[in-house]
Design an enzyme around this catalytic site. Structure first.
Site, PDB file in Angstrom:
ATOM      1  N   LYS A 117      53.378  36.741  27.456  1.00  0.00           N
ATOM      2  CA  LYS A 117      53.203  37.584  28.645  1.00  0.00           C
ATOM      3  C   LYS A 117      54.438  38.444  28.861  1.00  0.00           C
ATOM      4  O   LYS A 117      55.521  38.097  28.407  1.00  0.00           O
ATOM      5  CB  LYS A 117      52.993  36.695  29.884  1.00  0.00           C
ATOM      6  CG  LYS A 117      51.766  35.824  29.806  1.00  0.00           C
ATOM      7  CD  LYS A 117      50.530  36.652  30.058  1.00  0.00           C
ATOM      8  CE  LYS A 117      49.270  35.855  29.796  1.00  0.00           C
ATOM      9  NZ  LYS A 117      48.056  36.654  29.900  1.00  0.00           N
ATOM     10  N   GLY A 159      55.789  26.166  20.459  1.00  0.00           N
ATOM     11  CA  GLY A 159      57.096  25.716  20.919  1.00  0.00           C
ATOM     12  C   GLY A 159      58.019  25.220  19.820  1.00  0.00           C
ATOM     13  O   GLY A 159      58.967  24.476  20.098  1.00  0.00           O
ATOM     14  N   SER A 160      57.792  25.657  18.565  1.00  0.00           N
ATOM     15  CA  SER A 160      58.672  25.133  17.509  1.00  0.00           C
ATOM     16  C   SER A 160      60.092  25.707  17.626  1.00  0.00           C
ATOM     17  O   SER A 160      61.062  25.032  17.271  1.00  0.00           O
ATOM     18  CB  SER A 160      58.078  25.391  16.120  1.00  0.00           C
ATOM     19  OG  SER A 160      58.032  26.764  15.834  1.00  0.00           O
ATOM     20  N   ASN A 161      60.222  26.922  18.139  1.00  0.00           N
ATOM     21  CA  ASN A 161      61.579  27.461  18.371  1.00  0.00           C
ATOM     22  C   ASN A 161      62.258  26.705  19.515  1.00  0.00           C
ATOM     23  O   ASN A 161      63.445  26.398  19.441  1.00  0.00           O
ATOM     24  CB  ASN A 161      61.529  28.963  18.667  1.00  0.00           C
ATOM     25  CG  ASN A 161      61.436  29.786  17.403  1.00  0.00           C
ATOM     26  OD1 ASN A 161      62.390  29.889  16.646  1.00  0.00           O
ATOM     27  ND2 ASN A 161      60.259  30.348  17.150  1.00  0.00           N
ATOM     28  N   HIS A 212      61.493  38.072  17.317  1.00  0.00           N
ATOM     29  CA  HIS A 212      60.308  38.740  16.776  1.00  0.00           C
ATOM     30  C   HIS A 212      60.298  38.574  15.253  1.00  0.00           C
ATOM     31  O   HIS A 212      61.330  38.770  14.604  1.00  0.00           O
ATOM     32  CB  HIS A 212      60.332  40.229  17.160  1.00  0.00           C
ATOM     33  CG  HIS A 212      59.088  40.938  16.739  1.00  0.00           C
ATOM     34  ND1 HIS A 212      57.920  40.892  17.475  1.00  0.00           N
ATOM     35  CD2 HIS A 212      58.811  41.684  15.640  1.00  0.00           C
ATOM     36  CE1 HIS A 212      56.982  41.580  16.848  1.00  0.00           C
ATOM     37  NE2 HIS A 212      57.497  42.068  15.738  1.00  0.00           N
ATOM     38  N   ASN A 254      64.595  37.742  23.062  1.00  0.00           N
ATOM     39  CA  ASN A 254      63.314  37.443  22.436  1.00  0.00           C
ATOM     40  C   ASN A 254      63.525  37.379  20.929  1.00  0.00           C
ATOM     41  O   ASN A 254      64.441  38.002  20.391  1.00  0.00           O
ATOM     42  CB  ASN A 254      62.291  38.537  22.759  1.00  0.00           C
ATOM     43  CG  ASN A 254      60.912  38.215  22.194  1.00  0.00           C
ATOM     44  OD1 ASN A 254      60.454  37.059  22.258  1.00  0.00           O
ATOM     45  ND2 ASN A 254      60.243  39.202  21.628  1.00  0.00           N
ATOM     46  N   ASP A 296      59.243  44.754  22.509  1.00  0.00           N
ATOM     47  CA  ASP A 296      60.065  44.821  21.288  1.00  0.00           C
ATOM     48  C   ASP A 296      60.982  46.049  21.178  1.00  0.00           C
ATOM     49  O   ASP A 296      61.296  46.496  20.078  1.00  0.00           O
ATOM     50  CB  ASP A 296      59.161  44.782  20.026  1.00  0.00           C
ATOM     51  CG  ASP A 296      58.217  43.594  20.044  1.00  0.00           C
ATOM     52  OD1 ASP A 296      58.619  42.528  20.539  1.00  0.00           O
ATOM     53  OD2 ASP A 296      57.067  43.733  19.580  1.00  0.00           O
TER      54      ASP A 296
HETATM   55  C1  GRF Z   1      57.422  33.083  16.625  1.00  0.00           C
HETATM   56  O1  GRF Z   1      56.941  33.571  15.411  1.00  0.00           O
HETATM   57  C2  GRF Z   1      58.192  34.166  17.344  1.00  0.00           C
HETATM   58  O2  GRF Z   1      58.815  35.080  16.493  1.00  0.00           O
HETATM   59  C3  GRF Z   1      57.115  34.864  18.128  1.00  0.00           C
HETATM   60  O3  GRF Z   1      56.236  33.827  18.512  1.00  0.00           O
HETATM   61  C4  GRF Z   1      56.310  32.736  17.589  1.00  0.00           C
HETATM   62  C5  GRF Z   1      56.593  31.489  18.381  1.00  0.00           C
HETATM   63  O4  GRF Z   1      56.449  30.304  17.647  1.00  0.00           O
HETATM   64  N1  GRF Z   1      57.686  35.624  19.227  1.00  0.00           N
HETATM   65  P1  GRF Z   1      56.759  28.892  18.340  1.00  0.00           P
HETATM   66  O5  GRF Z   1      55.916  28.793  19.608  1.00  0.00           O
HETATM   67  O6  GRF Z   1      58.222  28.851  18.659  1.00  0.00           O
HETATM   68  O7  GRF Z   1      56.349  27.864  17.329  1.00  0.00           O
END
Ligand code: GRF
Length: 209
Positions: free
Chosen positions: A93, A14-16, A111, A109, A152
């Site tokens: 998923k 969940g860092s994003n 990637h 999304n 993707d």
């Molecule tokens: C990221 O590298 C994103 O590109 C991929 O999954 C990872 C998620 O990282 N789809 P986080 O859970 O946001 O830390």
């Protein structure tokens, strides 16, 4: 332009999600996270949402064995929480047909490669970066794209490049790319909120249904 009403899906770290929450809080991004959904009850994403008092749901095939039932429940949850844009942030998923159809053109999304390179089934996590290093490419990057029913393959909305230095390993690259993702996902959402990157109109989406 109205602010974005986000429904964020994440499976693990969940860092994003954390970066997007921070940008909303600091008003750098004109958006509100309406709901967080995870297939993993132990994910840090749910914990982060709970800490911020954001509606958070564990919705998985473990809880709902029938894929169509899970699809219905996810769609209902998104609509009830007034979501107009779905953001996948490390969601492992596939979304169901009804959610894909209802939010068509408004599901993003991120990637960790320059799609179409190093995308598709099995290309997730460290696998992506191992394949990049093995290819001998001198540059990799990040892609934010629309989501369709395959992995993707949706329309690319935004990309940035990242240099691969000498002696780079898959692990060092993974760290570097993830770090850059936080800023890049937020920047892309800012450009969407300003109308610089166009998504399908959510209102007309609804009218069609
Ligand atoms: C990221 O590298 C994103 O590109 C991929 O999954 C990872 C998620 O990282 N789809 P986080 O859970 O946001 O830390």
């Amino acid at each position: 332009m109205d602010n974005l009403k986000l429904g964020i899906f994440a499976s693990h770290g969940g860092s994003n999600l954390e970066a997007i929450l921070k940008a909303c809080k600091e008003q750098a991004l004109d958006a509100v996270v309406k709901v967080v959904i995870s297939n993993n009850s132990q994910s840090r994403a749910l914990e982060l949402a709970n800490n911020e008092e954001i509606n958070a749901y564990h919705l998985s095939s473990f809880k709902y064995k029938e894929a169509t039932v899970l699809d219905d429940i996810i769609l209902k949850t998104l609509i009830e929480n007034d979501v107009d844009t779905i953001v996948l942030a490390g969601y492992m998923k596939k979304l169901g047909d009804k959610v894909l159809a209802f939010y068509d053109g408004r599901i993003l999304n991120i990637h960790p490669s320059l799609l179409p390179k190093f995308g598709g089934k099995g290309m997730y996590g460290i696998n992506v970066h191992k394949a990049v290093i093995e290819s001998g490419d001198k540059r990799t990057g990040i892609t934010v794209h629309l989501v369709d029913k395959d992995y993707d393959t949706g329309r690319i909305l935004n990309q940035c490049e990242i240099d691969i230095i000498a002696d780079e390993t898959a692990e060092s690259l993974a760290k570097k790319v993830l770090h850059k993702e936080h800023e890049f996902y937020v920047d892309t959402l800012i450009r969407i909120s300003k109308g610089e990157i166009k998504l399908k109109d959510y209102i007309s989406n609804c009218e069609e249904k």
